[in-house]
Write a protein that holds these residues in place. Structure first.
Motif, PDB file in Angstrom:
ATOM      1  N   ILE A 112     -17.422  -0.845   1.192  1.00 56.83           N
ATOM      2  CA  ILE A 112     -16.303  -0.406   0.363  1.00 56.83           C
ATOM      3  C   ILE A 112     -15.287   0.353   1.210  1.00 56.83           C
ATOM      4  N   ALA A 113     -14.045   0.296   0.779  1.00 59.55           N
ATOM      5  CA  ALA A 113     -12.971   1.116   1.340  1.00 59.55           C
ATOM      6  C   ALA A 113     -12.226   1.667   0.132  1.00 59.55           C
ATOM      7  N   THR A 114     -12.478   2.926  -0.187  1.00 60.38           N
ATOM      8  CA  THR A 114     -11.926   3.499  -1.401  1.00 60.38           C
ATOM      9  C   THR A 114     -11.028   4.685  -1.105  1.00 60.38           C
ATOM     10  N   ALA A 131     -16.888 -10.565   3.692  1.00 60.30           N
ATOM     11  CA  ALA A 131     -16.550 -11.264   2.453  1.00 60.30           C
ATOM     12  C   ALA A 131     -16.891 -10.473   1.202  1.00 60.30           C
ATOM     13  N   ASP A 132     -17.892  -9.601   1.266  1.00 62.05           N
ATOM     14  CA  ASP A 132     -18.317  -8.863   0.083  1.00 62.05           C
ATOM     15  C   ASP A 132     -17.723  -7.456  -0.005  1.00 62.05           C
ATOM     16  N   THR A 133     -16.702  -7.183   0.785  1.00 62.61           N
ATOM     17  CA  THR A 133     -16.080  -5.865   0.775  1.00 62.61           C
ATOM     18  C   THR A 133     -15.283  -5.650  -0.510  1.00 62.61           C
ATOM     19  N   LYS A 134     -15.306  -4.409  -1.010  1.00 59.63           N
ATOM     20  CA  LYS A 134     -14.518  -4.024  -2.177  1.00 59.63           C
ATOM     21  C   LYS A 134     -13.508  -2.956  -1.762  1.00 59.63           C
ATOM     22  N   PHE A 135     -12.305  -3.069  -2.309  1.00 56.22           N
ATOM     23  CA  PHE A 135     -11.223  -2.145  -1.997  1.00 56.22           C
ATOM     24  C   PHE A 135     -10.726  -1.496  -3.286  1.00 56.22           C
ATOM     25  N   GLY A 136     -10.451  -0.205  -3.227  1.00 55.29           N
ATOM     26  CA  GLY A 136      -9.926   0.449  -4.413  1.00 55.29           C
ATOM     27  C   GLY A 136      -9.246   1.764  -4.101  1.00 55.29           C
ATOM     28  N   VAL A 137      -8.309   2.141  -4.954  1.00 57.41           N
ATOM     29  CA  VAL A 137      -7.721   3.481  -4.950  1.00 57.41           C
ATOM     30  C   VAL A 137      -8.061   4.065  -6.313  1.00 57.41           C
ATOM     31  N   ASN A 138      -9.308   4.477  -6.429  1.00 59.15           N
ATOM     32  CA  ASN A 138      -9.943   4.741  -7.717  1.00 59.15           C
ATOM     33  C   ASN A 138      -9.961   6.202  -8.122  1.00 59.15           C
ATOM     34  N   GLY A 139      -9.153   7.036  -7.471  1.00 60.43           N
ATOM     35  CA  GLY A 139      -9.145   8.447  -7.825  1.00 60.43           C
ATOM     36  C   GLY A 139      -8.797   8.700  -9.278  1.00 60.43           C
ATOM     37  N   GLN A 161       1.330  -4.959  -8.035  1.00 62.46           N
ATOM     38  CA  GLN A 161      -0.106  -5.059  -7.756  1.00 62.46           C
ATOM     39  C   GLN A 161      -0.650  -3.707  -7.297  1.00 62.46           C
ATOM     40  N   ALA A 162       0.111  -3.011  -6.473  1.00 61.30           N
ATOM     41  CA  ALA A 162      -0.306  -1.679  -6.035  1.00 61.30           C
ATOM     42  C   ALA A 162      -0.384  -0.730  -7.222  1.00 61.30           C
ATOM     43  N   PHE A 163       0.607  -0.792  -8.093  1.00 67.76           N
ATOM     44  CA  PHE A 163       0.630   0.097  -9.257  1.00 67.76           C
ATOM     45  C   PHE A 163      -0.565  -0.166 -10.167  1.00 67.76           C
ATOM     46  N   GLU A 164      -0.918  -1.435 -10.315  1.00 71.15           N
ATOM     47  CA  GLU A 164      -2.085  -1.766 -11.142  1.00 71.15           C
ATOM     48  C   GLU A 164      -3.359  -1.159 -10.562  1.00 71.15           C
ATOM     49  N   LEU A 166      -3.624   1.434  -8.654  1.00 66.78           N
ATOM     50  CA  LEU A 166      -3.555   2.896  -8.730  1.00 66.78           C
ATOM     51  C   LEU A 166      -3.788   3.420 -10.139  1.00 66.78           C
ATOM     52  N   THR A 167      -3.349   2.687 -11.142  1.00 67.33           N
ATOM     53  CA  THR A 167      -3.446   3.184 -12.517  1.00 67.33           C
ATOM     54  C   THR A 167      -4.713   2.742 -13.243  1.00 67.33           C
ATOM     55  N   THR A 168      -5.324   1.663 -12.802  1.00 65.86           N
ATOM     56  CA  THR A 168      -6.576   1.219 -13.443  1.00 65.86           C
ATOM     57  C   THR A 168      -7.810   1.719 -12.708  1.00 65.86           C
ATOM     58  N   GLY A 169      -7.682   1.992 -11.400  1.00 65.20           N
ATOM     59  CA  GLY A 169      -8.843   2.391 -10.618  1.00 65.20           C
ATOM     60  C   GLY A 169      -9.806   1.253 -10.356  1.00 65.20           C
ATOM     61  N   GLU A 170      -9.386   0.037 -10.680  1.00 64.22           N
ATOM     62  CA  GLU A 170     -10.275  -1.112 -10.496  1.00 64.22           C
ATOM     63  C   GLU A 170     -10.297  -1.550  -9.033  1.00 64.22           C
ATOM     64  N   PHE A 171     -11.440  -2.114  -8.641  1.00 61.62           N
ATOM     65  CA  PHE A 171     -11.605  -2.596  -7.280  1.00 61.62           C
ATOM     66  C   PHE A 171     -11.175  -4.059  -7.182  1.00 61.62           C
ATOM     67  N   ILE A 172     -10.733  -4.434  -5.992  1.00 59.91           N
ATOM     68  CA  ILE A 172     -10.446  -5.840  -5.722  1.00 59.91           C
ATOM     69  C   ILE A 172     -11.376  -6.308  -4.608  1.00 59.91           C
TER      70      ILE A 172
END
Length: 261
Positions: A112-114, A131-139, A161-164, A166-172
Motif C-alpha cells: 500500500i501507499a497511503t 500488480a496488487d498495490t493499493k493507493f489512497g489518500v484516505n485521511g 479523479q484526484a478530488f474523488e 481525496l473526498t471518498t478515501g477509497e483506494f485505487i
C-alpha cells in the motif's frame, strides 16, 4: 545497535533508498523524515549517482504519517499546533527535494501507499508498482483531509479523479493508478528486477543531459507556452554545447558507440 530508519545502497550509478521501519508499515515518523532528508541530501550532491530508487522494507511501501506520534504531539500546551505545523513543513520540504534533485527518482511501490506514502509516490519522477498495490489518500476516513498529499496528487492526476480520491478515501488499484498517471509501469512478475531495469536504462544515458533535462522539465511545466519554449530553447543550447553531446551526436552519425567522459 538499532538498524537505520532509512538505508542507502549504491551500486555503480544507482542508489537504492529503503524506508526501513517495516514494523510500523514504514510510517513517516519524525525519525524517518530526518533520516530521509539526510540521505537524499547526500545523494543530491553526489555527481556519480544518476538514478535513485525509493522503496519500502517489509509488507508495504509506506502507510503515511505516524498517527501515534501525531497524537502524542497534542500533549503540548498549544494542543500540538506548533508541532503539526513543523511536521507538515518538514514533510513538504522532502517532497519538494525530490523533483529538485539532479538525479532521476523512481518509486518502487508494493503493498500500500497511503496518505503521505501516496504523496511520496506522486512526488517521484517515475513509479513502478506491483500488480496488487493499493493507493489512497484516505485521511478523510479518520477526519483528516489529506491537504498536503493533495499538492503532489493534483500534479499527477486529472482534477476530478484526484478530488474523488481525496473526498471518498477509497483506494485505487495499480491498473487504475497507471491509467490515471500516478505510476508508469506495473511489474508483471519481479518488482525489484523490473524497477532496476528501468533505473539501468535511465542510468545508461549521459548524466549531464539527464540533469539538465530534469531541471528544465520542472521549470517549464507551469510556464505559459511562449515562455516555456523560450526557456527550453536556451536549455537546448546549453545541452548542445556540452562536449559529450557533441560526441554523442557524432557517434550516432558515424554509427559507433559514444566515447563519453
Amino acid at each position: 545497535m538499532a538498524e537505520a530508519l532509512v538505508l542507502c545502497d549504491v551500486t555503480e550509478n544507482i542508489a537504492v533508498v529503503t524506508l526501513n521501519r517495516p514494523q510500523a508499515l514504514n510510517a513517516l515518523s519524525d525519525g524517518v523524515l530526518a533520516a530521509l532528508k539526510e540521505v537524499l541530501g547526500g545523494i543530491a550532491v553526489d555527481a556519480q549517482i544518476k538514478v535513485v530508487v525509493i522503496r519500502g522494507a517489509g509488507k508495504v511501501f509506506c502507510a503515511g504519517h505516524d498517527l501515534k506520534e501525531m497524537q502524542a504531539g497534542r500533549a503540548a500546551e498549544d494542543k500540538g499546533a506548533a508541532y503539526f505545523a513543523d511536521l507538515f513543513s518538514r514533510c513538504g520540504e522532502i517532497m519538494q527535494m525530490i523533483p529538485q534533485m539532479p538525479q532521476v527518482v523512481i518509486a518502487q511501490v508494493h503493498g500500500i501507499a497511503t496518505a503521505a506514502g501516496c504523496q511520496l509516490v506522486a512526488s517521484c519522477d517515475m513509479a513502478v508498482a506491483a500488480a496488487d498495490t493499493k493507493f489512497g489518500v484516505n485521511g478523510v476516513n479518520i477526519g483528516l483531509f489529506c491537504s498536503t498529499p493533495m499538492v503532489a496528487l493534483t500534479r499527477n492526476l486529472p482534477r476530478k479523479q484526484a478530488f474523488e480520491m481525496l473526498t471518498t478515501g477509497e483506494f485505487i488499484d495499480a491498473a487504475r493508478a497507471r491509467n490515471l498517471g500516478l505510476i508508469n509501469r506495473i511489474a508483471s512478475e519481479d518488482l525489484e528486477r523490473e524497477t532496476l531495469d528501468l533505473a539501468q536504462t535511465v542510468a545508461g544515458k549521459l548524466g549531464a543531459a539527464l540533469r539538465i533535462g530534469k531541471r528544465a522539465f520542472y521549470e517549464q511545466i507551469d510556464m505559459p507556452l511562449a515562455q516555456a519554449y523560450a526557456h527550453t530553447g536556451a536549455v537546448m543550447v546549453e545541452n548542445m554545447l556540452l562536449r559529450d553531446t557533441d560526441e554523442g551526436i557524432a557517434a550516432f552519425i558515424e554509427k559507433r558507440r559514444p566515447d563519453w567522459a
